[in-house]
Design a protein around this motif. Structure first.
Motif, PDB file in Angstrom:
ATOM      1  N   GLY A 116       6.505  -8.775 -21.357  1.00  0.00           N
ATOM      2  CA  GLY A 116       5.482  -8.207 -20.495  1.00  0.00           C
ATOM      3  C   GLY A 116       4.373  -7.650 -21.358  1.00  0.00           C
ATOM      4  N   LEU A 117       3.156  -7.665 -20.833  1.00  0.00           N
ATOM      5  CA  LEU A 117       2.046  -7.039 -21.558  1.00  0.00           C
ATOM      6  C   LEU A 117       1.205  -6.228 -20.598  1.00  0.00           C
ATOM      7  CD1 LEU A 117      -0.945  -8.589 -21.179  1.00  0.00           C
ATOM      8  CD2 LEU A 117       0.125 -10.243 -22.648  1.00  0.00           C
ATOM      9  N   ARG A 118       0.681  -5.142 -21.149  1.00  0.00           N
ATOM     10  CA  ARG A 118      -0.183  -4.244 -20.392  1.00  0.00           C
ATOM     11  C   ARG A 118      -1.591  -4.346 -20.954  1.00  0.00           C
ATOM     12  NH1 ARG A 118       1.935   1.618 -20.634  1.00  0.00           N
ATOM     13  NH2 ARG A 118       0.055   1.869 -19.361  1.00  0.00           N
ATOM     14  N   CYS A 119      -2.521  -4.785 -20.108  1.00  0.00           N
ATOM     15  CA  CYS A 119      -3.919  -4.890 -20.526  1.00  0.00           C
ATOM     16  C   CYS A 119      -4.532  -3.513 -20.734  1.00  0.00           C
ATOM     17  CB  CYS A 119      -4.719  -5.658 -19.483  1.00  0.00           C
ATOM     18  SG  CYS A 119      -4.168  -7.360 -19.242  1.00  0.00           S
ATOM     19  N   ASP A 120      -4.165  -2.545 -19.888  1.00  0.00           N
ATOM     20  CA  ASP A 120      -4.784  -1.219 -19.960  1.00  0.00           C
ATOM     21  C   ASP A 120      -4.475  -0.501 -21.261  1.00  0.00           C
ATOM     22  OD1 ASP A 120      -2.088  -0.877 -19.276  1.00  0.00           O
ATOM     23  OD2 ASP A 120      -2.488   0.941 -18.117  1.00  0.00           O
ATOM     24  N   ALA A 121      -3.300  -0.757 -21.840  1.00  0.00           N
ATOM     25  CA  ALA A 121      -2.894  -0.056 -23.057  1.00  0.00           C
ATOM     26  C   ALA A 121      -2.798  -0.983 -24.268  1.00  0.00           C
ATOM     27  CB  ALA A 121      -1.539   0.622 -22.835  1.00  0.00           C
ATOM     28  N   PHE A 122      -3.000  -2.288 -24.069  1.00  0.00           N
ATOM     29  CA  PHE A 122      -2.876  -3.307 -25.118  1.00  0.00           C
ATOM     30  C   PHE A 122      -1.505  -3.190 -25.790  1.00  0.00           C
ATOM     31  CE2 PHE A 122      -4.279  -5.864 -28.840  1.00  0.00           C
ATOM     32  CZ  PHE A 122      -4.764  -6.945 -28.136  1.00  0.00           C
ATOM     33  N   GLU A 123      -0.464  -3.184 -24.940  1.00  0.00           N
ATOM     34  CA  GLU A 123       0.909  -3.058 -25.406  1.00  0.00           C
ATOM     35  C   GLU A 123       1.761  -4.181 -24.828  1.00  0.00           C
ATOM     36  OE1 GLU A 123       1.206   1.790 -25.832  1.00  0.00           O
ATOM     37  OE2 GLU A 123       1.836   0.857 -23.952  1.00  0.00           O
ATOM     38  N   LEU A 147      10.704   0.483 -24.992  1.00  0.00           N
ATOM     39  CA  LEU A 147       9.405   0.974 -25.443  1.00  0.00           C
ATOM     40  C   LEU A 147       8.332  -0.090 -25.322  1.00  0.00           C
ATOM     41  CD1 LEU A 147      10.482   2.783 -28.735  1.00  0.00           C
ATOM     42  CD2 LEU A 147      10.163   3.784 -26.471  1.00  0.00           C
ATOM     43  N   TRP A 148       7.137   0.369 -25.043  1.00  0.00           N
ATOM     44  CA  TRP A 148       5.962  -0.489 -25.088  1.00  0.00           C
ATOM     45  C   TRP A 148       5.371  -0.347 -26.488  1.00  0.00           C
ATOM     46  CZ3 TRP A 148       4.487  -3.943 -21.482  1.00  0.00           C
ATOM     47  CH2 TRP A 148       5.139  -3.862 -20.244  1.00  0.00           C
ATOM     48  N   ILE A 149       5.132  -1.474 -27.144  1.00  0.00           N
ATOM     49  CA  ILE A 149       4.661  -1.499 -28.524  1.00  0.00           C
ATOM     50  C   ILE A 149       3.227  -2.040 -28.549  1.00  0.00           C
ATOM     51  CG2 ILE A 149       5.098  -2.385 -30.851  1.00  0.00           C
ATOM     52  CD1 ILE A 149       7.345  -0.619 -29.738  1.00  0.00           C
ATOM     53  N   ARG A 150       2.379  -1.382 -29.311  1.00  0.00           N
ATOM     54  CA  ARG A 150       0.983  -1.817 -29.455  1.00  0.00           C
ATOM     55  C   ARG A 150       0.935  -3.227 -30.035  1.00  0.00           C
ATOM     56  NH1 ARG A 150      -4.034  -0.533 -27.912  1.00  0.00           N
ATOM     57  NH2 ARG A 150      -5.588  -0.920 -29.470  1.00  0.00           N
ATOM     58  N   MET A 151       0.147  -4.103 -29.422  1.00  0.00           N
ATOM     59  CA  MET A 151       0.000  -5.471 -29.922  1.00  0.00           C
ATOM     60  C   MET A 151      -0.853  -5.466 -31.182  1.00  0.00           C
ATOM     61  SD  MET A 151      -0.391  -7.777 -26.489  1.00  0.00           S
ATOM     62  CE  MET A 151      -1.207  -6.620 -25.400  1.00  0.00           C
ATOM     63  N   ALA A 161      -1.123 -10.765 -28.606  1.00  0.00           N
ATOM     64  CA  ALA A 161      -2.511 -10.304 -28.589  1.00  0.00           C
ATOM     65  C   ALA A 161      -3.443 -11.446 -28.192  1.00  0.00           C
ATOM     66  CB  ALA A 161      -2.907  -9.748 -29.953  1.00  0.00           C
ATOM     67  N   THR A 162      -3.140 -12.669 -28.645  1.00  0.00           N
ATOM     68  CA  THR A 162      -3.955 -13.832 -28.268  1.00  0.00           C
ATOM     69  C   THR A 162      -3.865 -14.067 -26.766  1.00  0.00           C
ATOM     70  OG1 THR A 162      -3.701 -14.873 -30.427  1.00  0.00           O
ATOM     71  CG2 THR A 162      -4.260 -16.326 -28.586  1.00  0.00           C
ATOM     72  N   LEU A 163      -2.658 -14.005 -26.211  1.00  0.00           N
ATOM     73  CA  LEU A 163      -2.512 -14.192 -24.763  1.00  0.00           C
ATOM     74  C   LEU A 163      -3.287 -13.124 -24.004  1.00  0.00           C
ATOM     75  CD1 LEU A 163       1.279 -15.117 -24.455  1.00  0.00           C
ATOM     76  CD2 LEU A 163      -0.680 -16.578 -23.897  1.00  0.00           C
ATOM     77  N   ALA A 164      -3.190 -11.882 -24.463  1.00  0.00           N
ATOM     78  CA  ALA A 164      -3.901 -10.796 -23.792  1.00  0.00           C
ATOM     79  C   ALA A 164      -5.405 -10.994 -23.886  1.00  0.00           C
ATOM     80  CB  ALA A 164      -3.504  -9.455 -24.402  1.00  0.00           C
ATOM     81  N   ARG A 165      -5.886 -11.194 -25.076  1.00  0.00           N
ATOM     82  CA  ARG A 165      -7.327 -11.259 -25.324  1.00  0.00           C
ATOM     83  C   ARG A 165      -7.977 -12.507 -24.713  1.00  0.00           C
ATOM     84  NH1 ARG A 165      -6.879 -10.640 -30.708  1.00  0.00           N
ATOM     85  NH2 ARG A 165      -6.906 -12.881 -30.896  1.00  0.00           N
ATOM     86  N   ASP A 166      -7.317 -13.665 -24.837  1.00  0.00           N
ATOM     87  CA  ASP A 166      -7.954 -14.925 -24.451  1.00  0.00           C
ATOM     88  C   ASP A 166      -7.607 -15.426 -23.051  1.00  0.00           C
ATOM     89  OD1 ASP A 166      -8.969 -14.820 -27.003  1.00  0.00           O
ATOM     90  OD2 ASP A 166      -7.693 -16.416 -27.800  1.00  0.00           O
ATOM     91  N   TYR A 167      -6.495 -14.957 -22.467  1.00  0.00           N
ATOM     92  CA  TYR A 167      -6.060 -15.554 -21.211  1.00  0.00           C
ATOM     93  C   TYR A 167      -5.713 -14.551 -20.105  1.00  0.00           C
ATOM     94  CZ  TYR A 167      -5.540 -19.537 -24.326  1.00  0.00           C
ATOM     95  OH  TYR A 167      -5.782 -20.518 -25.239  1.00  0.00           O
ATOM     96  N   PHE A 168      -4.975 -13.491 -20.428  1.00  0.00           N
ATOM     97  CA  PHE A 168      -4.389 -12.661 -19.384  1.00  0.00           C
ATOM     98  C   PHE A 168      -5.178 -11.411 -19.040  1.00  0.00           C
ATOM     99  CE2 PHE A 168       0.147 -14.281 -20.538  1.00  0.00           C
ATOM    100  CZ  PHE A 168      -0.137 -15.493 -19.932  1.00  0.00           C
ATOM    101  N   CYS A 169      -6.036 -10.942 -19.946  1.00  0.00           N
ATOM    102  CA  CYS A 169      -6.748  -9.683 -19.703  1.00  0.00           C
ATOM    103  C   CYS A 169      -8.254  -9.896 -19.697  1.00  0.00           C
ATOM    104  CB  CYS A 169      -6.399  -8.656 -20.783  1.00  0.00           C
ATOM    105  SG  CYS A 169      -4.640  -8.273 -20.902  1.00  0.00           S
ATOM    106  N   ASP A 170      -8.912  -9.087 -18.906  1.00  0.00           N
ATOM    107  CA  ASP A 170     -10.369  -9.018 -18.894  1.00  0.00           C
ATOM    108  C   ASP A 170     -10.702  -7.579 -19.259  1.00  0.00           C
ATOM    109  OD1 ASP A 170     -13.047  -9.318 -18.505  1.00  0.00           O
ATOM    110  OD2 ASP A 170     -12.934  -9.627 -16.345  1.00  0.00           O
TER     111      ASP A 170
END
Length: 195
Positions: A116-123, A147-151, A161-170
Motif C-alpha cells: 500500500g502507498l499513501r500519497c499524502d505522506a509519501f509512505e 509501520l508506514w515507511i517513507r519511500m 516511489a516511481t509508482l507514486a510519482r508517475d502513476y498513482f499520485c497527483d
C-alpha cells in the motif's frame, strides 16, 4: 462641566449593551472535552491535520503473468523488470492505493508483494509476500509490518516511489479511481520488443 447630548449617550449605551451581549454569548467550554466543544460549535478547521485511520486490507487473488502491466524504474539499469497486477489495484476509503508488484531479476529470481502507498505522506507498507512456489500470500511478519515507511526516490530500484510519482499520485492526493490508475499504467507501459 461636560455636557452629553442625548444622541451620544444613547449610542454609548447601545455599544455597551452590544458588548455585554456578545461577552455573554461566549462559551468557555469548561468541563467539555475539546472534541465535543468543536462538534457543538460546528466549526471545522479545513487546515487542521486529520489523524490517519487505516482500513483493514483484504489480500487480493494471486497475480497471473498474463495480466501484469510492466513499468520502468529509471535506476534499475536493466537488472530488474517491474510489473503491477491491475486486478489488485484498489483505492480505499482511507486513500491508500493498494497493489501487487512483481519484481523479476535478470537471473530469473522473483519477488512478489502486496503493498500500500499513501500519497499524502509519501509512505509505503508491505502487507504480504508471495515466496516462490507458495500457494497463498504470507502476511508480512517483519519488525516494520505495522509501520508506514517513507519511500526513497534515490535508492536503487525505488519502484514504490516511481509508482507514486508517475502513476498513482497527483501531488499529495490519489490520482483517481483504480480504472484511471490502470489506464495510466497501460498508457506508459514499456513496449515489448518484438521477435
Amino acid at each position: 462641566m461636560t455636557s452629553f447630548s442625548g444622541r451620544g449617550v444613547r449610542a454609548g449605551l447601545l455599544c455597551l449593551t452590544a458588548c455585554l451581549a456578545l461577552a455573554g454569548c461566549k462559551t468557555t467550554g469548561k468541563g467539555m472535552p475539546e472534541d465535543e466543544e468543536k462538534a457543538s460549535s460546528g466549526f471545522v478547521n479545513p487546515f487542521e491535520d486529520k489523524p490517519f485511520k487505516e482500513q483493514q486490507a483484504a489480500l487480493p487473488a494471486l497475480p497471473q503473468d498474463a495480466d501484469l502491466i510492466p513499468f520502468s524504474v529509471n535506476d534499475s539499469a536493466d537488472n530488474f523488470r517491474f510489473a503491477v497486477d491491475p486486478k489488485s489495484i484498489s483505492v480505499g476509503d482511507d486513500n491508500v492505493v493498494r497493489y501487487t508488484v512483481v519484481i523479476t531479476s535478470s537471473g530469473g529470481g522473483r519477488n512478489v508483494s502486496y503493498e500500500g502507498l499513501r500519497c499524502d505522506a509519501f509512505e509505503r507498507r508491505i502487507y504480504a509476500t508471495l515466496p516462490k512456489g507458495a500457494p497463498a500470500w504470507i502476511p508480512n511478519q517483519g519488525e516494520e509490518r505495522d509501520l508506514w515507511i517513507r519511500m526513497q526516490t534515490r535508492s536503487r530500484n525505488a519502484y514504490a516511489a516511481t509508482l507514486a510519482r508517475d502513476y498513482f499520485c497527483d501531488g499529495r492526493a490519489v490520482a483517481g479511481k483504480p480504472e484511471r490508475l490502470i489506464r495510466d499504467l497501460k498508457a506508459y507501459a514499456p513496449r515489448q520488443a518484438g521477435p
